[in-house]
Design a protein around this motif. Sequence first.
Motif, short mmCIF file in Angstrom:
data_model
loop_
_atom_site.label_atom_id
_atom_site.label_comp_id
_atom_site.label_asym_id
_atom_site.label_seq_id
_atom_site.Cartn_x
_atom_site.Cartn_y
_atom_site.Cartn_z
N TRP A 77 3.06 -1.02 4.11
CA TRP A 77 2.42 0.27 4.03
C TRP A 77 3.48 1.33 4.24
N SER A 78 3.16 2.54 3.80
CA SER A 78 4.11 3.63 3.86
C SER A 78 3.90 4.48 5.09
N ARG B 235 2.55 -7.84 3.86
CA ARG B 235 1.74 -6.62 3.88
C ARG B 235 2.68 -5.46 4.18
N GLU C 192 0.85 -1.20 0.00
CA GLU C 192 0.00 0.00 0.00
C GLU C 192 0.88 1.24 0.00
N ASP C 193 0.32 2.33 -0.47
CA ASP C 193 0.96 3.66 -0.38
C ASP C 193 2.27 3.74 -1.14
#
Length: 111
Positions: free
Chosen positions: A107-108, A105, A66-67
């Motif tokens: 994310w940023s 998983r 993500e991100d």
Amino acid sequence: MSDKVATALNSEYNSLFNMVRISETTRLNRVEHIVGSGTGVLDFAVEGESEYYTWEESEDADWEIEDASRVENIEEDRFIMYPAGEYFTCEIEEGSEGVRDGSVRCWSESV
């Protein structure tokens, strides 16, 4: 190809024999970029580390990033993902012994 991408690729290839293979559930912080392929391999570049952390599963492995601010295609089957913030945080769940069923998983985050 940008200088940053070329440097990342050179680092990846130069560290093939010095990579850290992820073999247990792991959390990586301060991931600068992720190099991936359609064959189910993800290499994580962590700030301050000279080696990539490598996760390998099957082609249809369960991973989600993500991100990402951008994804650059290097060759037909290679890509590099950069975080929207300063770094990615990645939770990597290793599969069962003898079974390739792990997941990733990422994310940023800004630090």
